[in-house]
Write a protein that holds these residues in place. Structure first.
Motif, PDB file in Angstrom:
ATOM      1  N   ARG A 156      16.871  69.585  50.586  1.00  0.00           N
ATOM      2  CA  ARG A 156      16.640  68.237  50.076  1.00  0.00           C
ATOM      3  C   ARG A 156      15.950  67.870  49.112  1.00  0.00           C
ATOM      4  O   ARG A 156      15.794  66.622  48.644  1.00  0.00           O
ATOM      5  N   VAL A 157      14.938  68.839  48.742  1.00  0.00           N
ATOM      6  CA  VAL A 157      13.913  68.447  47.477  1.00  0.00           C
ATOM      7  C   VAL A 157      14.699  68.644  46.236  1.00  0.00           C
ATOM      8  O   VAL A 157      15.460  69.566  45.879  1.00  0.00           O
ATOM      9  N   ARG A 158      14.479  67.759  45.226  1.00  0.00           N
ATOM     10  CA  ARG A 158      14.877  67.872  43.643  1.00  0.00           C
ATOM     11  C   ARG A 158      13.850  67.645  43.077  1.00  0.00           C
ATOM     12  O   ARG A 158      13.051  66.652  43.222  1.00  0.00           O
ATOM     13  N   PHE A 159      13.813  68.379  41.938  1.00  0.00           N
ATOM     14  CA  PHE A 159      12.670  68.276  40.946  1.00  0.00           C
ATOM     15  C   PHE A 159      13.380  67.902  39.717  1.00  0.00           C
ATOM     16  O   PHE A 159      14.661  68.294  39.257  1.00  0.00           O
ATOM     17  N   LYS A 160      12.963  66.629  39.001  1.00  0.00           N
ATOM     18  CA  LYS A 160      14.059  66.039  37.705  1.00  0.00           C
ATOM     19  C   LYS A 160      12.781  65.800  36.745  1.00  0.00           C
ATOM     20  O   LYS A 160      11.506  65.589  37.015  1.00  0.00           O
TER      21      LYS A 160
ATOM     22  N   VAL B 192      10.750  59.951  48.977  1.00  0.00           N
ATOM     23  CA  VAL B 192       9.440  59.885  48.292  1.00  0.00           C
ATOM     24  C   VAL B 192       9.356  60.286  47.056  1.00  0.00           C
ATOM     25  O   VAL B 192      10.110  61.250  46.523  1.00  0.00           O
ATOM     26  N   ILE B 193       8.768  59.846  46.139  1.00  0.00           N
ATOM     27  CA  ILE B 193       8.502  60.029  44.600  1.00  0.00           C
ATOM     28  C   ILE B 193       7.011  60.498  44.521  1.00  0.00           C
ATOM     29  O   ILE B 193       6.029  59.829  44.582  1.00  0.00           O
TER      30      ILE B 193
ATOM     31  N   ALA C 112      10.069  52.167  41.657  1.00  0.00           N
ATOM     32  CA  ALA C 112      10.177  51.492  42.995  1.00  0.00           C
ATOM     33  C   ALA C 112      11.836  51.510  43.253  1.00  0.00           C
ATOM     34  O   ALA C 112      12.148  51.458  44.409  1.00  0.00           O
ATOM     35  N   LEU C 113      12.365  50.986  42.120  1.00  0.00           N
ATOM     36  CA  LEU C 113      14.007  50.778  42.254  1.00  0.00           C
ATOM     37  C   LEU C 113      14.774  51.983  42.870  1.00  0.00           C
ATOM     38  O   LEU C 113      15.714  51.895  43.414  1.00  0.00           O
ATOM     39  N   HIS C 114      14.252  53.125  42.744  1.00  0.00           N
ATOM     40  CA  HIS C 114      14.828  54.331  43.262  1.00  0.00           C
ATOM     41  C   HIS C 114      14.206  54.574  44.598  1.00  0.00           C
ATOM     42  O   HIS C 114      15.082  55.601  45.513  1.00  0.00           O
ATOM     43  N   LEU C 115      13.452  54.017  45.089  1.00  0.00           N
ATOM     44  CA  LEU C 115      12.834  54.171  46.686  1.00  0.00           C
ATOM     45  C   LEU C 115      13.806  53.315  47.577  1.00  0.00           C
ATOM     46  O   LEU C 115      14.141  52.266  47.306  1.00  0.00           O
TER      47      LEU C 115
ATOM     48  N   PHE D  14       7.947  56.082  50.126  1.00  0.00           N
ATOM     49  CA  PHE D  14       6.719  56.102  49.352  1.00  0.00           C
ATOM     50  C   PHE D  14       6.758  56.737  47.893  1.00  0.00           C
ATOM     51  O   PHE D  14       7.620  57.575  47.550  1.00  0.00           O
ATOM     52  N   LEU D  15       5.783  56.293  47.336  1.00  0.00           N
ATOM     53  CA  LEU D  15       5.547  56.380  45.911  1.00  0.00           C
ATOM     54  C   LEU D  15       3.879  57.076  45.864  1.00  0.00           C
ATOM     55  O   LEU D  15       3.098  56.317  46.269  1.00  0.00           O
TER      56      LEU D  15
END
Length: 137
Positions: A52-56, A73-74, A96-99, A104-105
């Motif tokens: 479920r973890v993604r690194f971008k 979470v970001i 924040a638009l992607h949470l 959490f950020l």
């Protein structure tokens, strides 16, 4: 972040016992697998969670980010310190638009974000923000 860093990201190898010792026992039993080699004091995160973890790689100066809008979470650590306050606020607003609501950020300890006042984010501590349940305006 260099592409090399993304290619050698955490989660592929094991985590030393010292790092895992801080995890509460119930959570550790559920989400950490011990090494098959008893001589190695390593643990790995279970595949269901690792998957479920993604690194971008993102350019935080872009007007929009090619990332899902329901992220839990970001982590944006030790990057914002290089931007002025207005740019920091704009980047936080875009992230924040992607949470998803309630997500959490997390920023680094070296970033002084206190009082930034980003619409849609509630500051929980000096480094942790939570997306409010109300839609971001």
């Amino acid at each position: 972040m260099r592409q090399q860093a993304l290619d050698h990201r955490p989660g592929r190898g094991g985590y030393p016992e010292e790092m895992l010792a801080q995890i509460p026992p119930a959570i550790r039993r559920r989400y950490v697998m011990d090494s098959r080699d008893p001589g190695r004091k390593l643990g790995r995160i279970v595949p269901e969670l690792r998957g479920r973890v993604r690194f971008k790689h993102l350019n935080l100066m872009d007007a929009a980010y090619a990332v899902d809008h329901d992220v839990d979470v970001i982590f944006c650590r030790n990057v914002l310190i290089y931007f002025d306050k207005d740019t920091q606020k704009a980047v936080l607003g875009r992230l924040a638009l992607h949470l998803r609501p309630g997500a959490f950020l997390i920023v680094g300890h070296s970033e002084s974000m206190t009082g930034t006042g980003v619409p849609g984010l509630e500051q929980m501590s000096s480094t942790i923000f939570r997306r409010m349940r109300d839609p971001i305006q």
